[in-house]
Design an enzyme around this catalytic site. Structure first.
Site, PDB file in Angstrom:
ATOM      1  N   CYS A 100       0.245  -7.588  11.738  1.00 17.83           N
ATOM      2  CA  CYS A 100       0.440  -7.747  13.182  1.00 17.83           C
ATOM      3  C   CYS A 100      -0.369  -8.900  13.747  1.00 17.83           C
ATOM      4  CB  CYS A 100       0.123  -6.453  13.908  1.00 17.83           C
ATOM      5  SG  CYS A 100       1.322  -5.164  13.565  1.00 17.83           S
ATOM      6  N   ARG A 107       0.837  -1.192   0.000  1.00 18.12           N
ATOM      7  CA  ARG A 107       0.000   0.000   0.000  1.00 18.12           C
ATOM      8  C   ARG A 107       0.878   1.251   0.000  1.00 18.12           C
ATOM      9  NH1 ARG A 107      -1.929   0.873   4.360  1.00 18.12           N
ATOM     10  NH2 ARG A 107      -1.304  -0.957   5.544  1.00 18.12           N
ATOM     11  N   LYS A 129      -9.795  -2.154   1.399  1.00 18.63           N
ATOM     12  CA  LYS A 129      -9.538  -1.019   2.281  1.00 18.63           C
ATOM     13  C   LYS A 129     -10.278   0.241   1.824  1.00 18.63           C
ATOM     14  CE  LYS A 129      -7.140  -3.778   4.521  1.00 18.63           C
ATOM     15  NZ  LYS A 129      -6.151  -3.904   5.538  1.00 18.63           N
ATOM     16  N   ASP A 140      -9.700  -9.682   8.441  1.00 15.25           N
ATOM     17  CA  ASP A 140      -9.163  -8.340   8.201  1.00 15.25           C
ATOM     18  C   ASP A 140     -10.141  -7.198   8.496  1.00 15.25           C
ATOM     19  OD1 ASP A 140      -6.726  -6.987   7.307  1.00 15.25           O
ATOM     20  OD2 ASP A 140      -7.910  -6.290   5.608  1.00 15.25           O
ATOM     21  N   TYR A 164      -1.602  -3.426  -7.057  1.00 20.10           N
ATOM     22  CA  TYR A 164      -1.318  -4.223  -5.871  1.00 20.10           C
ATOM     23  C   TYR A 164      -2.370  -4.078  -4.775  1.00 20.10           C
ATOM     24  CZ  TYR A 164       1.217  -6.739  -2.360  1.00 20.10           C
ATOM     25  OH  TYR A 164       1.572  -7.677  -1.434  1.00 20.10           O
ATOM     26  N   ARG A 213       1.973 -12.005  -0.717  1.00 18.72           N
ATOM     27  CA  ARG A 213       0.620 -12.307  -0.228  1.00 18.72           C
ATOM     28  C   ARG A 213       0.023 -13.509  -0.948  1.00 18.72           C
ATOM     29  NH1 ARG A 213      -1.872  -8.745   3.885  1.00 18.72           N
ATOM     30  NH2 ARG A 213      -0.206  -7.263   4.243  1.00 18.72           N
ATOM     31  N   HIS A 216     -10.901  -2.381  11.148  1.00 23.60           N
ATOM     32  CA  HIS A 216      -9.820  -3.247  10.656  1.00 23.60           C
ATOM     33  C   HIS A 216      -9.655  -4.403  11.643  1.00 23.60           C
ATOM     34  CE1 HIS A 216      -5.307  -3.353   9.227  1.00 23.60           C
ATOM     35  NE2 HIS A 216      -6.042  -4.225   8.572  1.00 23.60           N
ATOM     36  N   SER A 273      -1.696  -3.614  10.230  1.00 25.89           N
ATOM     37  CA  SER A 273      -1.303  -4.473   9.118  1.00 25.89           C
ATOM     38  C   SER A 273      -0.083  -5.311   9.488  1.00 25.89           C
ATOM     39  CB  SER A 273      -0.968  -3.623   7.894  1.00 25.89           C
ATOM     40  OG  SER A 273      -2.102  -2.866   7.527  1.00 25.89           O
TER      41      SER A 273
END
Ligand code: GTP
Ligand code: SPV
Ligand code: MN
Length: 579
Positions: free
Chosen positions: A250, A69, A206, A275, A197, A364, A226, A248
């Site tokens: 974590c 991001r 998001k 998420d 991406y 990912r 989130h 993110s």
């Protein structure tokens, strides 16, 4: 392009005219269409086949400048800068539209423009929201198929409801100088250019489900967060639902698919989401949540049989890998996979030790949620699940204890607003620096944080039986950099304390920052913790916390007169208790 929604039809034709797309394809979300996209990308070199052991899995290598991001290129465009707040980059809407218009002009010449209808949330849920993403990327089409309820049913609901978010995406020339992710919350519109991406390009995630949705949620009285969403079932068969917000990279995906260790026999975990969660209080005053997504875009490195067997197995079929390495026999490879050796790195070059990691740290996987052996069918329940507890967390090598409990809702909001975490590879920029990341929403809140905290605080004025709030930290280290807590499956031991507290059974000790378990309140049977580790994990150093609260105050001050008084009051209470 066939739709009964006149304004959708008009918008699609306007975009086609602007972008000069050669062809318009309305996506139906079918498996055939997915395979067609895969075929197109294999032919054009955008995707690579993998070893047959990885059935129906493919590798995509994104542009090396386009691997995460881009927060500095992400904007919230509102008439007044105060509405976006100091937590967002801001651009005046007309200026943003003009900039994007110029970029989109002719950008799809000679190419196909895909129109993707999607539904965030169970298709028949009153809490679900609709969107259309227009894109020139077959990679986006394929990923949206795995990650959202996409296609005919979504279009049908758009035609019935009439309301939907408009997202326009073009990969452009992938020049980082010409890359922007713009949000126009008042127009329910997203415009993204120059990236292919993840969160920059898969606009349902998001951009829609957090930035635009958080704005809508404020206006409509709910929360777009989130957060992972998981079911924990006790050996007695009682079910608990936890919503946990970590920044993110974590640990949300890992916690949501937790594999109970042998010592925790009888406990079962099921995943609702990894998420994003949308939270509402129902007519009976019960907070409930749905997962707006239908698939996962998860961090690959670190995934192995021991850390996350569920995910490890889940990505052995019907998955798209982005930016992993491959072995000599063409299997995907990543750091800490613990099997195989890398031969080709994530950029497609022969792997050389010393050239950095073989897989990109933010590589990912994309899979449908139904790939997950711990998938909960309640993910499709239109009413969502009743929330037992809300958990905040971050990646802190120091300071933050393993777990603590908020005194009440407003104190919990302060704990959420005070979250700070070490930055990770999920966003472009320096990694490992502690930054404030309130509610893990720093990159995702679509409006002024001060107002957002006010919105959270408002829940305690309206509702009585809100879930209790906790904070966890799996990432405390000693001076040598060793993690003090084993993490992953063993995190269940901490969740058990939280659940026992919710049941009014577990013991806790009050401290200025909240209530903590004593070491003996956490089940450590069969764990080989080093002497003193758990004591360190459960200690509160008042001097260090006073410093932390000074930093929190400075941060809050940057929101000036917008900061809610109730948050200042909560902050002051803790400061007084600390001194
Ligand atoms: P986003 O998808 O970016 O929102 O990330 P996420 O919050 O879902 O994080 P994820 O579960 O993918 O974990 C990110 C990294 O942290 C991975 O490399 C994991 O292996 C690692 N990790 C996750 N949980 C733990 C834990 O309990 N302890 C330790 N030490 N590492 C963990
Ligand atoms: C995150 O960064 O929090 C993610 C990955 O979940 S992305 O979809 O790229 O935002
Ligand atoms: Mn995330």
């Amino acid at each position: 392009m066939q739709t009964t929604n006149v304004s959708l039809e008009r918008w699609v034709h306007e975009v086609a005219e602007l972008t000069k797309a050669a062809e318009i394809k309305l996506c139906d979300g079918s498996d055939e269409e997915y395979q067609e996209m895969i075929g197109l990308m294999l032919d054009s070199g955008l995707l690579h086949e993998l070893n047959d052991d990885y059935e129906n899995c493919y590798l995509h290598r994104s542009d090396p400048t386009d691997v995460a991001r881009v927060e500095h290129l992400t904007f919230v465009c509102t008439p007044h800068q105060d509405e976006a707040g100091p937590n967002n980059n801001w651009m005046e809407p007309d200026a943003a539209h003009a900039k994007m218009h110029a970029l989109y002009d002719g950008c799809m010449e000679g190419r196909t423009m895909y129109v993707i209808p999607y539904c965030m949330g169970p298709i028949d849920s009153p809490y679900a929201r609709l969107g259309i993403e227009i894109t020139d990327s077959p990679y986006v089409v394929a990923n949206m198929k795995l990650m959202t309820r996409m296609g005919e049913k979504a279009l049908h609901r758009i035609e019935q409801d009439g309301r939907f978010v408009r997202g326009l995406h073009s990969t452009g020339d992938l020049n980082p100088e010409r890359r922007f992710i713009m949000h126009f919350p008042e127009e329910m519109m997203i415009q993204s250019f120059g990236s292919g991406y993840g969160g920059n390009a898969l606009l349902g995630k998001k951009c829609h489900a957090l930035r635009i949705a958080s704005w809508q949620a404020r206006d409509e009285g709910w929360l777009a967060e989130h957060m992972l969403l998981m079911e924990v079932e006790s050996p007695e068969g009682k079910k608990y639902y936890l919503a946990a917000a970590f920044p993110s990279a974590c640990g949300k995906t890992n916690l949501a698919m937790l594999e109970p260790p042998e010592s925790q026999a009888g406990w079962k975990i099921r995943t609702l989401g990894d998420d994003i969660a949308w939270l509402h209080v129902d007519d009976h005053g019960q907070m409930r949540a749905i997962n707006p997504e239908a698939g996962y875009f998860g961090v690959v490195p670190g995934t192995n049989e021991d850390t996350n067997r569920t995910a490890f197995e889940m990505i052995q079929h019907n998955a798209i890998f982005t930016n992993v390495a491959v072995t000599a026999d063409n299997k995907p490879w990543w750091e800490e996979k613990n099997v195989g050796e890398p031969a080709i790195d994530w950029q497609g070059k022969p792997y050389k030790a010393g050239n950095g990691p073989a897989a990109h740290p933010n590589s990912r996987f994309t899979v449908a949620a139904t790939n997950n052996s711990k998938y909960s069918p309640l993910s499709d329940d239109p009413a969502g699940v009743p929330i037992t507890a809300i958990i905040f967390g971050g990646r802190r090598r120091e300071l933050a204890p393993l777990v603590y409990e908020a005194k009440d809702w407003n104190h919990g909001v302060l704990i959420g607003a005070s979250v700070a975490s070490e930055t990770t590879a999920a966003a472009i920029g320096e990694v490992g620096v502690v930054r404030r990341d309130p509610m893990a929403m720093k990159p995702f809140c679509g409006y002024n944080f001060a107002q957002y905290w006010g919105h959270w605080l408002g829940f305690s004025e309206k509702f009585d039986n809100l879930p209790p709030i906790y904070h966890v930290n799996w990432f405390r280290r000693d001076d040598d950099g060793r993690f003090l807590w084993p993490g992953f499956g063993e995190n269940l031991r901490v969740l058990r304390w939280i659940i026992e507290r919710c049941e009014g059974r577990a013991h806790a000790v009050d401290t200025p920052i909240g209530a903590l378990p004593l070491p003996e309140d956490i089940d450590t049977s069969g764990l080989d913790l080093q002497e003193g580790d758990l004591e360190a994990l459960l200690s509160v150093d008042n001097d260090k916390w006073r410093e932390e609260f000074t930093a929190i105050e400075e941060y809050f001050d940057s929101f000036e007169e917008h900061l809610p008084d109730a948050l200042r009051v909560e902050h002051k209470k803790v400061v007084n208790a600390l001194s």
